[in-house]
Design a protein around this motif. Structure first.
Motif, short mmCIF file in Angstrom:
data_model
loop_
_atom_site.label_atom_id
_atom_site.label_comp_id
_atom_site.label_asym_id
_atom_site.label_seq_id
_atom_site.Cartn_x
_atom_site.Cartn_y
_atom_site.Cartn_z
N ASP A 202 76.95 37.56 27.85
CA ASP A 202 77.51 36.86 26.69
C ASP A 202 77.18 37.65 25.45
N ALA A 203 78.21 38.14 24.77
CA ALA A 203 77.98 38.95 23.57
C ALA A 203 77.24 38.16 22.50
N ALA A 204 77.36 36.82 22.54
CA ALA A 204 76.70 36.00 21.52
C ALA A 204 75.22 35.79 21.81
N ALA A 205 74.74 36.23 22.97
CA ALA A 205 73.34 36.00 23.30
C ALA A 205 72.41 36.71 22.32
N GLY A 206 72.85 37.82 21.76
CA GLY A 206 72.05 38.53 20.77
C GLY A 206 72.45 38.21 19.35
N GLN A 207 73.16 37.10 19.15
CA GLN A 207 73.71 36.74 17.85
C GLN A 207 72.68 35.98 17.02
N GLY A 208 72.08 36.69 16.03
CA GLY A 208 71.28 35.97 15.05
C GLY A 208 72.19 35.13 14.20
N VAL A 209 73.21 35.77 13.65
CA VAL A 209 74.37 35.09 13.07
C VAL A 209 75.57 35.98 13.35
N GLY A 210 76.66 35.38 13.79
CA GLY A 210 77.81 36.16 14.23
C GLY A 210 78.60 36.75 13.09
N PRO A 211 79.54 37.66 13.39
CA PRO A 211 80.36 38.29 12.36
C PRO A 211 81.11 37.26 11.53
N HIS A 212 81.04 37.39 10.22
CA HIS A 212 81.67 36.41 9.35
C HIS A 212 81.78 36.96 7.94
N LYS A 213 82.56 36.25 7.12
CA LYS A 213 82.62 36.46 5.68
C LYS A 213 81.96 35.26 5.00
N ASP A 214 81.33 35.49 3.86
CA ASP A 214 80.77 34.38 3.09
C ASP A 214 81.89 33.72 2.28
N SER A 215 81.73 32.42 2.03
CA SER A 215 82.82 31.66 1.43
C SER A 215 82.83 31.67 -0.09
N GLY A 216 81.78 32.19 -0.75
CA GLY A 216 81.70 32.12 -2.20
C GLY A 216 82.25 33.35 -2.90
N LEU A 217 81.72 33.60 -4.09
CA LEU A 217 82.11 34.77 -4.88
C LEU A 217 81.26 35.97 -4.50
N LEU A 218 79.94 35.85 -4.67
CA LEU A 218 79.00 36.91 -4.33
C LEU A 218 77.78 36.29 -3.64
N THR A 219 77.21 37.03 -2.70
CA THR A 219 75.99 36.63 -2.01
C THR A 219 74.92 37.69 -2.26
N LEU A 220 73.70 37.23 -2.50
CA LEU A 220 72.54 38.12 -2.55
C LEU A 220 71.71 37.88 -1.29
N VAL A 221 71.38 38.94 -0.58
CA VAL A 221 70.52 38.84 0.60
C VAL A 221 69.20 39.52 0.28
N LEU A 222 68.12 38.75 0.36
CA LEU A 222 66.78 39.26 0.11
C LEU A 222 66.13 39.48 1.47
N GLN A 223 65.93 40.73 1.83
CA GLN A 223 65.37 41.05 3.14
C GLN A 223 63.85 41.21 3.02
N HIS A 224 63.15 40.88 4.09
CA HIS A 224 61.70 40.97 4.09
C HIS A 224 61.27 42.31 4.67
N GLU A 225 60.72 42.34 5.86
CA GLU A 225 60.16 43.58 6.39
C GLU A 225 60.91 44.14 7.59
N ARG A 226 61.70 43.32 8.24
CA ARG A 226 62.34 43.72 9.49
C ARG A 226 63.85 43.79 9.32
N SER A 227 64.46 44.80 9.95
CA SER A 227 65.90 44.97 9.86
C SER A 227 66.61 44.06 10.86
N GLY A 228 67.94 44.05 10.79
CA GLY A 228 68.75 43.24 11.68
C GLY A 228 70.13 42.99 11.09
N LEU A 229 70.24 43.08 9.76
CA LEU A 229 71.53 42.91 9.10
C LEU A 229 72.42 44.11 9.36
N GLN A 230 73.70 43.84 9.63
CA GLN A 230 74.68 44.90 9.85
C GLN A 230 75.96 44.57 9.10
#
Length: 350
Positions: A202-230
Motif C-alpha cells: 500500500d503506497a499510503a503505508a508510508g504516508q505521513g501526509v499524502g500529496p495535496h495542496k493547501d487551501s489558503g493563500l500561503l502556508t509557513l512550515v516550521l521544521q524541527h530537526e528531522r526531514s520528511g517534507l517533499q
C-alpha cells in the motif's frame, strides 16, 4: 524502513531573504523577480529574514513535545471530534488526505473568535468560526500559540504584500480579502515513526501526509530537526530538508485562484519517519476571511497572457467563496467531526 518515493535529481527549493523586500533599489527588484520565479516554478521556497525570534521557536517546539508526551487521556480531552469548529487534537491515522489515512498526530489551533449565531439562512461555513480547545494539562500552550499566530500572521502578510508587488500590483492588493479577520490555523504536528514492510502493498503505508495542496493563500512550515517534507516539481519529488533559521513557504489554492493560475499551489507530502524515530513540525495557514470571495486580480497583460487558469480536478473543486472552500477541505479531512457535527450537510449531499 519507511516507503520513500523515488526522488528526481532536481534543484533544491530557492532560499529568499524577506528582509530584502524592505530595502530599495536593485536589491529589492532582484528579490521580487526571484520571488515571482520561485512561486511560478515550484509554488514553494525557503524564506529567511522573517524576524521571528529563534529562541521563541525553540520554546514552541518544546511545548509541542510536552503536549505529545502527555498521557493519552489528557490529549483526548481536547479531541477534535468535540469541536464543530475543527479545533483540537487528532490521533494518528484519523485525518484523511484524498481518502487515505495520514500517519500523524496533531493539534489544530485557529483564530480565537466567538461562535456565530445559528440563523436559519446563515451560510453553511459560519459553523467553522468559534473558540479553540486548550489542554488543562499544559496551560502554557495557549499564550505561546497565540503569540506564534500573531507573529506568523505578520510574516505572511509581508509575504503577501511582496507577492502582490512581484506581479506588478499594489502592496495592499490582498487587503480587501484578509483585512480584520483572516482565516488563521496553526497545526502542531508529530509524525510517529513506523516500519513499512514490502508485503504491506500500500503506497499510503508510508504516508505521513499524502500529496495535496493547501487551501489558503500561503502556508509557513516550521521544521524541527528531522526531514520528511517533499515537494513535487516538474522534475519529480524533491526533499525539502530543514534549514536552520528558515521557514518553508507553500502557495495555496486561494493564491492559485486569485492569479487565475499564473501561480499554482504547491503539491507536497510528508514521508513517515523510520521506526523508532519521530518528526515534529508546525504549519501555519493564512487564508482570506471566511465571508470573502476571492477575486481574479488584474495582472499586467504580459503576466495575464501566461496565466493557465486554476487546475480543474473533479475530485477537488475550487470555490471562490472562501468559507465554502474551507468547509469542503475540513469535511473531507476529518470525517469523524463531519459525522458528528455536519450530518445534515452530508445527508443533503447524498
Amino acid at each position: 524502513m519507511s516507503a520513500t518515493p523515488s526522488l528526481a535529481a532536481a534543484p533544491a527549493l530557492p532560499l529568499l531573504d524577506l528582509s530584502r523586500f524592505d530595502g530599495g533599489g536593485a536589491d529589492r527588484a532582484v528579490f521580487l523577480s526571484e520571488l515571482r520565479a520561485a512561486i511560478r516554478r515550484f509554488g514553494a521556497f525557503y524564506v529567511t529574514g522573517h524576524g521571528v525570534d529563534p529562541a521563541f521557536l525553540d520554546t514552541v517546539f518544546g511545548l509541542s513535545r510536552r503536549f505529545f508526551d502527555l498521557p493519552e487521556r489528557d490529549k483526548l480531552a481536547i479531541e477534535m471530534v468535540h469541536s464543530p469548529h475543527f479545533r483540537g487534537y487528532t490521533r494518528a491515522g484519523w485525518e484523511r488526505t484524498r481518502g487515505r489515512a495520514d500517519w500523524r498526530e496533531q493539534v489544530d489551533i485557529g483564530s480565537e473568535r466567538p461562535v456565530l449565531p445559528a440563523l436559519a439562512d446563515a451560510p453553511r461555513w459560519t459553523r467553522l468560526q468559534g473558540p479553540n480547545q486548550w489542554p488543562d494539562a499544559l496551560p502554557e500552550l495557549r499564550p505561546a500559540a497565540q503569540r506564534l499566530q500573531d507573529e506568523l500572521t505578520g510574516v505572511t502578510l509581508r509575504l503577501l504584500a511582496a507577492v502582490a508587488v512581484a506581479i506588478g500590483l499594489p502592496e495592499d492588493s490582498f487587503a480587501a480579502i484578509v483585512a480584520e479577520e483572516p482565516t488563521q490555523l496553526i497545526k502542531l504536528i508529530r509524525y510517529p515513526g513506523r516500519e513499512v514492510l514490502p508485503e504491506d502493498g500500500d503506497a499510503a503505508a508510508g504516508q505521513g501526509v499524502g500529496p495535496h495542496k493547501d487551501s489558503g493563500l500561503l502556508t509557513l512550515v516550521l521544521q524541527h530537526e528531522r526531514s520528511g517534507l517533499q515537494a513535487e516539481t516538474a522534475e519529480g519529488w524533491v526533499d525539502v530538508p530543514p534549514i536552520p533559521g528558515t521557514f518553508v513557504v507553500n502557495a495555496g489554492e486561494l493564491l492559485e485562484l486569485a492569479t487565475d493560475g499564473y501561480f499554482r499551489a504547491a503539491v507536497h507530502q510528508v514521508v513517515t519517519p523510520a521506526a523508532g524515530t519521530d518528526r515534529l513540525s508546525v504549519a501555519f495557514f493564512l487564508g482570506a476571511r471566511l465571508d470573502a470571495r476571492v477575486p481574479v486580480l488584474p495582472l499586467p497583460p504580459e503576466l495575464a497572457a501566461e496565466a493557465r487558469g486554476p487546475e480543474r480536478d473533479p475530485d477537488n473543486p475550487l470555490f471562490h467563496t472562501v468559507g465554502e472552500n474551507t468547509l469542503k477541505s475540513r469535511l473531507r479531512s476529518h470525517p469523524d467531526v463531519a459525522q458528528r457535527h455536519y450530518a445534515d450537510l452530508l445527508a443533503a449531499a447524498v
